[in-house]
Design an enzyme around this catalytic site. Structure first.
Site, short mmCIF file in Angstrom:
data_model
loop_
_atom_site.label_atom_id
_atom_site.label_comp_id
_atom_site.label_asym_id
_atom_site.label_seq_id
_atom_site.Cartn_x
_atom_site.Cartn_y
_atom_site.Cartn_z
N GLY A 103 -8.62 -1.68 4.37
CA GLY A 103 -9.23 -0.36 4.26
C GLY A 103 -8.82 0.23 2.92
N ALA A 104 -9.82 0.55 2.11
CA ALA A 104 -9.53 1.06 0.76
C ALA A 104 -10.15 2.44 0.58
CB ALA A 104 -10.04 0.08 -0.30
N GLY A 105 -10.15 3.22 1.64
CA GLY A 105 -10.70 4.57 1.58
C GLY A 105 -9.68 5.53 1.00
N ILE A 131 -6.91 6.94 2.34
CA ILE A 131 -5.49 6.56 2.52
C ILE A 131 -5.22 5.24 1.79
CG2 ILE A 131 -3.63 6.08 4.15
CD1 ILE A 131 -5.06 7.74 6.22
N GLY A 132 -6.13 4.27 1.93
CA GLY A 132 -5.92 2.96 1.30
C GLY A 132 -5.70 3.08 -0.21
N ARG A 185 -9.41 12.91 17.51
CA ARG A 185 -9.06 11.53 17.14
C ARG A 185 -9.67 10.56 18.15
NH1 ARG A 185 -4.33 14.58 16.33
NH2 ARG A 185 -3.54 14.53 14.21
N THR A 225 -4.95 3.61 11.54
CA THR A 225 -6.26 3.97 12.09
C THR A 225 -6.11 4.70 13.44
OG1 THR A 225 -7.24 2.07 10.99
CG2 THR A 225 -8.49 3.01 12.82
N ASN A 226 -6.90 5.75 13.61
CA ASN A 226 -6.87 6.57 14.83
C ASN A 226 -7.90 6.11 15.86
OD1 ASN A 226 -4.91 8.65 14.78
ND2 ASN A 226 -6.04 9.68 13.15
N HIS A 267 0.38 10.25 19.05
CA HIS A 267 -0.07 11.03 17.90
C HIS A 267 -1.34 11.75 18.33
CE1 HIS A 267 -0.78 12.12 13.77
NE2 HIS A 267 -1.96 11.52 13.74
P1 A3D Z 1 -11.74 6.61 4.90
O1 A3D Z 1 -11.54 7.25 3.57
O2 A3D Z 1 -13.05 6.79 5.58
O3 A3D Z 1 -11.46 5.03 4.72
C1 A3D Z 1 -11.69 4.10 5.72
C2 A3D Z 1 -12.14 2.82 5.03
O4 A3D Z 1 -12.27 1.79 6.03
C3 A3D Z 1 -13.52 2.94 4.35
O5 A3D Z 1 -13.40 2.64 2.97
C4 A3D Z 1 -14.38 1.92 5.08
O6 A3D Z 1 -15.31 1.25 4.24
C5 A3D Z 1 -13.34 0.96 5.60
N1 A3D Z 1 -13.78 0.13 6.72
C6 A3D Z 1 -14.61 0.46 7.75
N2 A3D Z 1 -14.77 -0.60 8.56
C7 A3D Z 1 -14.04 -1.61 8.05
C8 A3D Z 1 -13.79 -2.95 8.43
N3 A3D Z 1 -14.35 -3.47 9.51
N4 A3D Z 1 -12.97 -3.71 7.66
C9 A3D Z 1 -12.40 -3.19 6.54
N5 A3D Z 1 -12.59 -1.94 6.12
C10 A3D Z 1 -13.40 -1.16 6.87
O7 A3D Z 1 -10.62 7.08 5.93
P2 A3D Z 1 -9.09 7.45 5.63
O8 A3D Z 1 -8.52 6.46 4.69
O9 A3D Z 1 -9.00 8.89 5.33
O10 A3D Z 1 -8.48 7.26 7.10
C11 A3D Z 1 -8.38 5.98 7.68
C12 A3D Z 1 -7.97 6.05 9.14
O11 A3D Z 1 -6.67 6.63 9.24
C13 A3D Z 1 -8.88 6.91 10.03
O12 A3D Z 1 -9.07 6.26 11.27
C14 A3D Z 1 -8.08 8.18 10.21
O13 A3D Z 1 -8.41 8.85 11.42
C15 A3D Z 1 -6.68 7.63 10.26
N6 A3D Z 1 -5.62 8.60 9.98
C16 A3D Z 1 -4.49 8.48 10.72
C17 A3D Z 1 -3.43 9.34 10.51
C18 A3D Z 1 -2.19 9.19 11.33
O14 A3D Z 1 -1.26 9.94 11.15
C19 A3D Z 1 -2.10 8.16 12.34
C20 A3D Z 1 -3.53 10.34 9.53
C21 A3D Z 1 -4.69 10.43 8.80
C22 A3D Z 1 -5.73 9.55 9.02
#
Ligand code: A3D
Length: 320
Positions: free
Chosen positions: A10-12, A14-15, A89, A120-121, A176
């Site tokens: 995941g390179a969004g 957070i990534g 979530r 991931t949530n 969480h």
């Molecule tokens: P975001 O910026 O949308 O990044 C998610 C990335 O996942 C995107 O670049 C997508 O292309 C990629 N993706 C989707 N499907 C796949 C797949 N099958 N294989 C590989 N990559 C894929 O989201 P984010 O970075 O802001 O958040 C990521 C996750 O963390 C989400 O589920 C949030 O709800 C979760 N999160 C959890 C916390 C905790 O404290 C646990 C805090 C904040 C966010």
């Protein structure tokens, strides 16, 4: 000695932040995997180009091929969908469960010796599912939530007391989500428990209750402000703290979503508890004594996670 290898699935938001922090802290070489073509490659190149100014030499690579994570020492999983305003979530469960399946299989095939941190949530259910799909040892698969929830609690407390965040410790248990359990009795300012801080007149019980509630709602507060996604700077920093504890065998005492088998009256269940993280992964679950009220809040939180795990089993037969 060869550099450690850190795979980010995941390179969004957070990534990308994880990759930047891992590079700046020189934790190792970074491979970012994402299904979105060009996204991990673009972020990897952009971060690599900050190397000359920042002074790091880590390799940065973006990929759509799981083979590139081969031999990773740490995998941090953020793949999936994040919340938008109005979503809980738990609304993410169906979509992200499918993502956990492909990620779990990719890690099992290419990086079976890695320490895996899921973000991931909905976190507690997703880390459980990721462990099931990957088949990795339980102590090598955990979830990041407690470090972030405690950091939010510490930040709000430090503001309230007008003291350094470094001198505030906080203790958060449970899942969480809205049912998380910030434990004031075990949270301190330089060793002084919060109930004593109330007695000493540094704050009131009402204000403390407000801070506890703000901590529980910490994620939603940021979603409401950003409008297009959820928090990412502090979540990334929290996961990096856990990865560093593993890579450097620091034996840090950190709360995380860990596999609890025996402690807290639980038999083989992922939920937020204090743990010791070192070279063995989650080396120990720290079991603390709870009073009646705390136990009731913890049980409530465990039941909420159980509901989500059951929902996963209902969606994917292989988990039942
Ligand atoms: P975001 O910026 O949308 O990044 C998610 C990335 O996942 C995107 O670049 C997508 O292309 C990629 N993706 C989707 N499907 C796949 C797949 N099958 N294989 C590989 N990559 C894929 O989201 P984010 O970075 O802001 O958040 C990521 C996750 O963390 C989400 O589920 C949030 O709800 C979760 N999160 C959890 C916390 C905790 O404290 C646990 C805090 C904040 C966010």
């Amino acid at each position: 000695m060869a550099r450690a290898k850190i795979a980010l699935i995941g390179a969004g938001n957070i990534g990308g932040t994880l990759a930047h922090l891992a590079a700046v802290k020189e934790l190792g070489d970074v491979v970012m995997f994402d299904i979105a073509e060009g996204l991990p490659q673009g972020k990897a190149l952009d971060i690599a180009e900050s190397g000359p100014s920042e002074g790091f030499d880590a390799d940065m690579k973006g990929t759509q091929d799981y083979a590139d994570i081969a031999g990773a020492d740490v995998c941090i999983v953020t793949a999936g969908v994040a919340r938008k305003p109005g979503m809980s979530r738990d609304d993410l469960l169906g979509i992200n469960l499918k993502v956990m399946k492909s990620v779990g299989e990719g890690i099992a095939q290419h990086a079976p010796n890695a320490f895996v941190i899921c973000i991931t949530n909905p976190l507690d259910a997703m880390v459980w599912a990721l462990r099931e799909f990957s088949g990795l040892p339980h102590e090598k698969v955990c979830g990041m939530a407690g470090v972030l929830d405690s950091a939010r609690f510490r930040h709000f407390l430090a503001e309230e007391f007008n003291v350094s965040m470094r001198d505030v410790t906080a203790f958060v248990l449970g899942g969480h989500g809205d049912t998380m359990v910030p434990l004031t009795r075990y949270s301190t300012v330089a060793g002084i428990p919060l109930p004593d801080m109330v007695k000493m007149g540094w704050t009131s019980q009402e204000k403390l209750d407000e801070i506890v509630q703000r901590t529980r709602d910490g994620g939603a507060e940021i979603v409401g402000l950003l409008k297009t996604g959820s928090a990412f700077y502090a979540p990334a920093t929290s996961a990096i703290e856990m990865a560093e504890a593993y890579l450097k065998d620091q034996k840090r005492v950190l709360p995380c979503a860990a596999y609890v088998d025996g402690a807290y009256g639980l038999n083989g269940f992922y939920v937020g508890v204090p743990t010791v993280i070192g070279a063995g992964g989650v080396e120990r679950v720290v079991e603390i004594a709870m009073n009646k009220d705390e136990q009731a809040m913890f049980d409530n939180s465990v039941n909420a996670v159980k509901g989500l795990v059951d929902a996963c089993k209902g969606i994917d037969d292989s988990l039942a």
